[in-house]
Enzyme design. Structure first.
Site, PDB file in Angstrom:
ATOM      1  N   LYS A 179      47.845 -42.079 -30.551  1.00 36.49           N
ATOM      2  CA  LYS A 179      49.165 -42.355 -31.110  1.00 36.49           C
ATOM      3  C   LYS A 179      50.077 -41.107 -31.078  1.00 36.49           C
ATOM      4  O   LYS A 179      49.652 -40.045 -30.654  1.00 36.49           O
ATOM      5  CB  LYS A 179      49.018 -42.921 -32.526  1.00 36.49           C
ATOM      6  CG  LYS A 179      48.210 -44.233 -32.562  1.00 36.49           C
ATOM      7  CD  LYS A 179      48.957 -45.427 -31.965  1.00 36.49           C
ATOM      8  CE  LYS A 179      48.095 -46.568 -31.492  1.00 36.49           C
ATOM      9  NZ  LYS A 179      47.424 -47.364 -32.496  1.00 36.49           N
TER      10      LYS A 179
HETATM   11  C1  LIG Z   1      46.615 -48.718 -32.822  1.00 32.27           C
HETATM   12  C2  LIG Z   1      47.199 -49.947 -33.386  1.00 32.27           C
HETATM   13  C3  LIG Z   1      46.764 -50.490 -34.597  1.00 32.27           C
HETATM   14  C4  LIG Z   1      45.552 -49.976 -35.333  1.00 32.27           C
HETATM   15  O1  LIG Z   1      45.642 -48.649 -35.663  1.00 32.27           O
HETATM   16  P1  LIG Z   1      44.303 -47.903 -36.170  1.00 32.27           P
HETATM   17  O2  LIG Z   1      44.850 -46.674 -36.854  1.00 32.27           O
HETATM   18  O3  LIG Z   1      43.494 -47.579 -34.965  1.00 32.27           O
HETATM   19  O4  LIG Z   1      43.605 -48.801 -37.104  1.00 32.27           O
HETATM   20  C5  LIG Z   1      47.426 -51.578 -35.114  1.00 32.27           C
HETATM   21  N1  LIG Z   1      48.466 -52.140 -34.461  1.00 32.27           N
HETATM   22  C6  LIG Z   1      48.896 -51.674 -33.279  1.00 32.27           C
HETATM   23  C7  LIG Z   1      50.063 -52.323 -32.616  1.00 32.27           C
HETATM   24  C8  LIG Z   1      48.262 -50.567 -32.691  1.00 32.27           C
HETATM   25  O5  LIG Z   1      48.660 -50.122 -31.507  1.00 32.27           O
END
Ligand SMILES: *Cc1c(COP(=O)(O)O)cnc(C)c1O
Length: 396
Positions: free
Chosen positions: A197
């Protein structure tokens, strides 16, 4: 004669130089901060988590920011805090990661999908309206790739039908729409600091809300349903008893994670600027190939540039998208798919009766989309290699 690596030609990058998709940028300050946590022997939830929450709340300009161990946990507890449960329906997009849907299921509610727009790839307000029933309790928009959903229309619908709005901002830390930051439109906003991210803590997430009661519920439910967190219990202000008021979860963030987040957050704009440069460079480079490039961000919006997605022209190429995935991988460049629409996964098909053909726009994207490396860790040579490889594969 073709010199594609997939057909035996020389790859753009060497094997040992494989460009990993979604590699994070980790700098000295967070390495030292993590080591500091380990040396002072406070690695669990403590002062660094508190600081990261304060910094994030200031960054967003909101009262409450609660750090958790993932965005999935953030979404799950948001549903709970919003009072969503058995018998309720929550409307979201098929063009998302499975965690969005699972969080609805985990709180006992039923996920209802509304198709997305082909160009923005975001949930379509018109489709949301078609799916509203007496059971609908909330809308869960996902700001896909960092491009804000049509929040004016979505908030109008939410007000008209008295629905909660919980935003999945996993791609959208920096996103803004008509002067409002992502996560501030609805009742709750959820963020991710997973390794791929925009800023990272390894695993990690954050919930933001202006509602005192919901913030308290999320805090309590994220730590076993205990009414005081562990750090306060064992601080030097004297022993404090805790009381369990719910069957909660173990979703708290550790100081080791917050140690990374504190320093990553300071560079959020710098990293954004870097990704914006790459995104624009890609967009300028891929105009005349067998693919569609993403739309420019709409006026009065800030795109978070989390993903750079190309739509492969599979008709003209006479090849499936997966051929392109293999071809780019053979050039030693990592690639992603965001997403195979959620309704096509076996679990959801089986349990919700969803079928191919139900959400044609999401399926159309799902068959063509590929995500190229886009991260603050990329140097000019990396992005030049990506451009060179994509040209090799998709030239007309
Ligand atoms: C990465 C992601 C999540 C989950 O995030 P985590 O921190 O890995 O639990 C949820 N929604 C979207 C759209 C994502 O890309």
């Amino acid at each position: 004669m073709n010199n594609l690596a997939i057909e035996g030609g020389k790859p753009v990058r060497s094997n040992k130089n494989f460009l990993v998709f979604g590699a994070p940028k980790i700098e000295e300050a967070e390495i030292e901060e993590v080591v500091d946590s380990m040396r002072c022997s406070w690695i669990g939830t403590g002062p660094k988590v508190e600081r990261f929450e304060k910094d994030f709340a200031v960054y967003k300009g909101i009262k409450h920011a609660i750090a958790l161990n993932s965005c999935t946990a953030a979404l799950h507890l948001s549903m709970f805090a919003a009072g969503i449960g058995k018998g309720d329906e929550v409307i979201t997009t098929p063009m998302t990661f499975c965690a969005t849907i699972n969080s609805i299921i985990h709180c006992g509610a039923t996920p209802v999908l509304a198709d997305c727009d082909k160009k923005t790839m975001n949930i379509s307000p018109k489709e949301i309206e078609k799916k509203i029933t007496a059971k609908t309790k909330a809308v869960l928009p996902v700001h896909f790739a960092g491009r804000c959903c049509d929040m004016n229309s979505i908030m109008d619908i939410a007000r008209a039908y008295d629905l909660m709005v919980i935003e999945d901002c996993a791609h959208a830390i920096e996103s803004e729409y008509h002067g409002v930051k992502a996560g501030l439109f609805g009742d709750i906003g959820c963020f991710s600091f997973y390794v791929t991210k925009n800023i990272i803590t390894g695993e990690g997430g954050m919930v933001i809300t202006k509602d005192n009661r919901m913030a308290e519920r999320i805090k309590t439910m994220g730590l076993h349903g205990m009414s005081k967190n562990a750090w306060k219990r064992f601080s030097d202000k004297g022993y404090k008893h805790y009381q369990v008021i719910h069957a909660g979860y173990k979703y708290n963030m550790m100081d080791i994670q917050a140690a990374m987040g504190i320093h990553q957050l300071k560079r959020v704009d710098k990293y954004w600027k870097h990704r914006e440069g790459i995104w624009n460079k890609y967009n300028d480079s891929f105009k005349d190939l067998f693919c569609e490039i993403p739309e420019k961000p709409a006026p009065e919006t800030k795109h978070a540039y989390h993903l750079y997605t190309l739509l492969i022209n599979i008709e003209k190429l006479k090849k499936e998208r997966d051929w392109f995935l293999d071809a780019l991988t053979a050039e030693n460049i990592g690639v992603g798919v965001h997403y195979t629409p959620v309704h096509l996964h076996p679990f959801y098909k089986k349990n919700y009766g969803w079928e191919k053909g139900d959400f044609p726009n999401a399926e159309w994207i799902g068959e063509r989309t590929i995500s190229l490396p886009l991260s603050a860790a990329l140097c000019d040579k990396d992005t030049d290699d990506v451009i060179c490889a994509v040209h090799k594969i998709l030239k007309k």
